[in-house]
Design a protein around this motif. Structure first.
Motif, mmCIF file in Angstrom:
data_model
loop_
_atom_site.group_PDB
_atom_site.id
_atom_site.type_symbol
_atom_site.label_atom_id
_atom_site.label_comp_id
_atom_site.label_asym_id
_atom_site.label_seq_id
_atom_site.Cartn_x
_atom_site.Cartn_y
_atom_site.Cartn_z
ATOM 1 N N THR A 187 0.824 -1.215 0.000
ATOM 2 C CA THR A 187 0.000 0.000 0.000
ATOM 3 C C THR A 187 0.858 1.265 0.000
ATOM 4 O OG1 THR A 187 -0.170 0.008 2.423
ATOM 5 C CG2 THR A 187 -1.891 -1.149 1.192
ATOM 6 N N ARG A 188 2.165 1.129 0.187
ATOM 7 C CA ARG A 188 3.040 2.306 0.098
ATOM 8 C C ARG A 188 3.186 2.782 -1.341
ATOM 9 N NH1 ARG A 188 5.724 -0.486 4.476
ATOM 10 N NH2 ARG A 188 7.002 -1.697 3.016
ATOM 11 N N SER A 189 2.765 1.950 -2.298
ATOM 12 C CA SER A 189 2.878 2.293 -3.708
ATOM 13 C C SER A 189 1.550 2.828 -4.234
ATOM 14 C CB SER A 189 3.290 1.060 -4.520
ATOM 15 O OG SER A 189 3.133 1.291 -5.901
ATOM 16 N N ALA A 190 1.513 4.100 -4.611
ATOM 17 C CA ALA A 190 0.294 4.673 -5.189
ATOM 18 C C ALA A 190 -0.051 3.985 -6.505
ATOM 19 C CB ALA A 190 0.477 6.176 -5.406
ATOM 20 N N LEU A 191 0.959 3.602 -7.274
ATOM 21 C CA LEU A 191 0.714 2.922 -8.543
ATOM 22 C C LEU A 191 0.052 1.570 -8.315
ATOM 23 C CD1 LEU A 191 0.956 2.524 -11.583
ATOM 24 C CD2 LEU A 191 3.344 1.810 -11.229
ATOM 25 N N TRP A 192 0.550 0.815 -7.345
ATOM 26 C CA TRP A 192 -0.017 -0.503 -7.075
ATOM 27 C C TRP A 192 -1.478 -0.386 -6.648
ATOM 28 C CZ3 TRP A 192 4.017 -4.331 -4.708
ATOM 29 C CH2 TRP A 192 3.778 -5.618 -5.219
ATOM 30 N N LEU A 193 -1.772 0.588 -5.808
ATOM 31 C CA LEU A 193 -3.154 0.793 -5.374
ATOM 32 C C LEU A 193 -4.059 1.142 -6.549
ATOM 33 C CD1 LEU A 193 -2.513 2.795 -2.083
ATOM 34 C CD2 LEU A 193 -3.412 0.466 -2.244
ATOM 35 N N GLN A 194 -3.558 2.002 -7.453
ATOM 36 C CA GLN A 194 -4.370 2.374 -8.616
ATOM 37 C C GLN A 194 -4.584 1.181 -9.538
ATOM 38 O OE1 GLN A 194 -5.795 5.800 -9.330
ATOM 39 N NE2 GLN A 194 -6.986 4.069 -10.090
ATOM 40 N N LEU A 195 -3.555 0.380 -9.738
ATOM 41 C CA LEU A 195 -3.701 -0.825 -10.561
ATOM 42 C C LEU A 195 -4.699 -1.788 -9.942
ATOM 43 C CD1 LEU A 195 0.032 -1.438 -11.533
ATOM 44 C CD2 LEU A 195 -1.862 -1.153 -13.164
ATOM 45 N N LEU A 196 -4.641 -1.930 -8.622
ATOM 46 C CA LEU A 196 -5.546 -2.859 -7.956
ATOM 47 C C LEU A 196 -6.997 -2.405 -8.089
ATOM 48 C CD1 LEU A 196 -5.593 -5.452 -6.254
ATOM 49 C CD2 LEU A 196 -5.437 -4.019 -4.219
ATOM 50 N N ALA A 197 -7.268 -1.143 -7.784
ATOM 51 C CA ALA A 197 -8.635 -0.632 -7.910
ATOM 52 C C ALA A 197 -9.146 -0.764 -9.338
ATOM 53 C CB ALA A 197 -8.698 0.824 -7.446
ATOM 54 N N THR A 198 -8.270 -0.511 -10.312
ATOM 55 C CA THR A 198 -8.676 -0.567 -11.715
ATOM 56 C C THR A 198 -8.894 -2.008 -12.170
ATOM 57 O OG1 THR A 198 -7.466 1.487 -12.122
ATOM 58 C CG2 THR A 198 -8.056 0.163 -14.049
ATOM 59 N N ALA A 199 -8.003 -2.921 -11.772
ATOM 60 C CA ALA A 199 -8.170 -4.330 -12.140
ATOM 61 C C ALA A 199 -9.439 -4.918 -11.532
ATOM 62 C CB ALA A 199 -6.953 -5.129 -11.699
ATOM 63 N N LEU A 200 -9.786 -4.470 -10.324
ATOM 64 C CA LEU A 200 -10.988 -4.958 -9.650
ATOM 65 C C LEU A 200 -12.250 -4.237 -10.109
ATOM 66 C CD1 LEU A 200 -9.559 -5.170 -6.018
ATOM 67 C CD2 LEU A 200 -10.131 -7.105 -7.480
ATOM 68 N N ALA A 201 -12.067 -3.072 -10.756
ATOM 69 C CA ALA A 201 -13.195 -2.217 -11.153
ATOM 70 C C ALA A 201 -14.050 -1.857 -9.943
ATOM 71 C CB ALA A 201 -14.038 -2.889 -12.233
ATOM 72 N N ARG A 202 -13.382 -1.624 -8.812
ATOM 73 C CA ARG A 202 -14.062 -1.264 -7.569
ATOM 74 C C ARG A 202 -13.199 -0.277 -6.791
ATOM 75 N NH1 ARG A 202 -17.412 -5.682 -5.132
ATOM 76 N NH2 ARG A 202 -17.697 -7.327 -6.684
ATOM 77 N N PRO A 203 -13.811 0.613 -6.019
ATOM 78 C CA PRO A 203 -13.007 1.449 -5.129
ATOM 79 C C PRO A 203 -12.366 0.599 -4.038
ATOM 80 C CG PRO A 203 -15.262 2.296 -5.361
ATOM 81 C CD PRO A 203 -15.248 0.919 -5.941
ATOM 82 N N VAL A 204 -11.168 0.984 -3.621
ATOM 83 C CA VAL A 204 -10.527 0.360 -2.468
ATOM 84 C C VAL A 204 -10.182 1.460 -1.481
ATOM 85 C CG1 VAL A 204 -9.620 -1.556 -3.833
ATOM 86 C CG2 VAL A 204 -8.201 0.461 -3.478
ATOM 87 N N ARG A 205 -10.192 1.124 -0.211
ATOM 88 C CA ARG A 205 -9.937 2.136 0.799
ATOM 89 C C ARG A 205 -8.732 1.775 1.639
ATOM 90 N NH1 ARG A 205 -13.011 1.952 6.337
ATOM 91 N NH2 ARG A 205 -12.861 -0.267 6.817
ATOM 92 N N LEU A 206 -8.060 2.799 2.133
ATOM 93 C CA LEU A 206 -7.007 2.660 3.118
ATOM 94 C C LEU A 206 -7.568 3.072 4.473
ATOM 95 C CD1 LEU A 206 -4.015 4.225 1.148
ATOM 96 C CD2 LEU A 206 -4.615 1.809 1.369
ATOM 97 N N ILE A 207 -7.009 2.508 5.534
ATOM 98 C CA ILE A 207 -7.536 2.767 6.877
ATOM 99 C C ILE A 207 -6.461 3.342 7.777
ATOM 100 C CG2 ILE A 207 -9.331 1.000 6.777
ATOM 101 C CD1 ILE A 207 -7.352 -0.789 8.425
ATOM 102 N N GLU A 208 -6.909 3.976 8.851
ATOM 103 C CA GLU A 208 -5.997 4.435 9.884
ATOM 104 C C GLU A 208 -5.429 3.213 10.615
ATOM 105 O OE1 GLU A 208 -5.206 7.480 10.179
ATOM 106 O OE2 GLU A 208 -6.818 8.569 9.176
#
Length: 481
Positions: A404-425
């Motif tokens: 999750t430290r990678s903004a690119l990885w998070l964007q790829l994951l959300a896009t591959a899943l076609a769903r929003p993903v969230r980060l938490i405190e």
């Protein structure tokens, strides 16, 4: 001030966190744990090292926050699952524990499936060399004299709790990984034990994950300056503890961990086994729900490998990959199936190795890093698609883990899943926090508090432009399998 300690026993390290009100971290202690690999494919640990390391971590917490440690009322444990640790009549280890990534029991998996063809419908999944039951069969075949002396089977966190309290117990989330437990009923299964050659009398009692499964020994109370009594919860398998700690407690919650391996955990109101798609399904640590788990065997480990091959540090690769895809898009990058240690979900191919296509003289380390992150994201999407096929229904997706430290990885994951993903405190302490939540209930708190939400720090939406660029690349990766 309500204080608890959550302890997460990982394969390579142990982390203990002193938490106030299950939200504010007072102190953290972490120590590495060595893994022994006496032969190729073998993976073992000294169980007494687990205990010594936990004690060292608690010593550090007590030194850092003596006033707060004195007020602790509960301790919770989550731990690496699927170990095979056999004890003698004095509850002492007969040999090192065989770990979840030990691969020596391949032949026993086929034998067990022949003996119990419907095992995947009754237990957590299809036989795998990492799971406990095939390991017990291997030990019976290769170390029979030792097994004749065996009088108890212990899992990682349960052995540590035994040392802390003197009590023998386990709970359904971790016990489900042994393939000796009927997951739907939460009870040990005599037929499964007979197939493996293990006496059911040599299994610990099963209690609720949030139950008090012992109290801290007086000598340890004195060592750490605790007023006591301190309840020690039955605890959780690591995936269940992390899922709970990340807020995954209600049906439809899904927690995706981008760690050394990747796990997609979906909370499910019903038991939906999926052995034909290599899905693991176990009891969750919240009343009335189960956890469907799809596994990506090599996630951040694949990017680490690219770093080793190219001589680049992972943060640098991440930045270079982001610059590459921003400037050029993915079309010139290779397509990589990063299954360096096999594929579990959905193909169940532990023998698979990584495959890559599209290499050309212009390929750079940045392109390889991008292809790795893309390939892992596609594998997560395949896991979740398989889980949906068998009845799981993910509605709210949370992502945790080092990736999750990678903004690119998070964007790829959300896009591959076609769903929003969230980060938490507090994502970095999801495992210990989940264990602490169970400790809070064991110490007298309400069970319904396990369903309290965790605050969102931000959400990542799918990128339609990136999705268009990815068209065809996912099918090209699948073709490599």
């Amino acid at each position: 001030m309500v204080l608890h300690v959550g302890i997460d026993l990982g394969t390579s390290g142990i982390k203990a966190v002193l938490i106030e009100n299950l939200s504010r971290v007072i102190a953290v202690a972490a120590e590495p744990v060595a893994v022994s690999r006496p032969q190729i494919g073998w993976s073992e640990q000294d169980p007494d090292l687990w205990v010594a390391t936990v004690v060292a971590c608690l010593d550090r917490l007590a030194a850092a926050a003596p006033r707060e440690i004195a007020a602790v009322r509960g301790i919770g444990l989550s731990g690496q699952m699927l170990a095979a640790l056999v004890l003698d009549a004095d509850l002492r280890p007969l040999r090192p524990a065989m770990l979840w990534n030990d691969q020596r029991a391949l032949a026993e998996c086929a034998e067990l499936l022949t003996l119990v063809p419907d095992i995947g419908r009754r237990t957590n999944g299809t036989p795998d060399p990492g799971i406990t039951a095939p390991k017990l069969m291997w030990l019976r075949r290769h170390e029979p004299a030792l097994m004749d002396r065996a009088r108890m089977l212990m899992l990682t966190k349960d052995y540590v709790r035994l040392a802390l309290t003197g009590e023998v117990a386990t709970e359904p989330s971790d016990a489900g990984g042994t393939q000796l437990l009927d997951v739907a009923t939460g009870c040990w299964d005599r037929h499964l034990c007979e197939a493996v050659g293990w006496d059911p009398a040599h299994l610990p009692p099963v209690v609720d994950s949030w139950a008090e499964a012992g109290r801290l020994k007086p000598g340890l109370l004195a060592r750490w300056g605790m007023a006591g009594p301190v309840a020690v919860a039955a605890g959780a398998g690591d995936n269940m503890g992390s899922t709970l700690g990340a807020g995954g407690a209600r049906s439809g919650d899904a927690v995706l961990t981008i760690g050394t391996s990747g796990v997609a955990c979906i909370v499910d109101a019903a038991f939906h086994p999926g052995p034909e798609r290599a899905i693991l399904t176990s009891a969750h640590v919240v009343p009335g729900v189960y956890l469907s788990m799809g596994v990506v065997m090599s996630a951040t480990a694949s990017l680490d490998w690219v770093g080793q091959m190219t001589g680049r540090q992972v943060p640098d690769l991440d930045a270079e990959a982001m610059a590459f895809v921003t400037a050029q898009g993915p079309k010139t990058a290779p397509v990589f199936l990063p299954c360096l240690t096999g594929i579990r979900t959905p193909l169940n191919r532990p023998d698979m190795t990584g495959r890559i296509t599209g290499l050309h003289p212009g390929v750079t380390p940045a392109m390889l890093a991008y292809a790795t992150m893309e390939g892992v994201a596609f594998q997560f999407a395949d896991c979740i698609a398989a889980q949906i096929e068998v009845g799981a229904r993910p509605e709210r997706l949370t992502v945790v883990g080092g990736g999750t430290r990678s903004a690119l990885w998070l964007q790829l994951l959300a896009t591959a899943l076609a769903r929003p993903v969230r980060l938490i405190e507090g994502a970095a302490i999801a495992g210990p926090r989940g264990a602490a939540c169970l400790a809070a209930v064991a110490a007298g708190g309400p069970v319904m508090a396990l369903q309290d939400p965790v605050a969102t720090s931000r959400s990542i939406l799918p990128d339609p432009a990136l999705a268009a660029r990815l068209e065809g690349r996912r099918e090209a990766m699948r073709a490599l399998a």
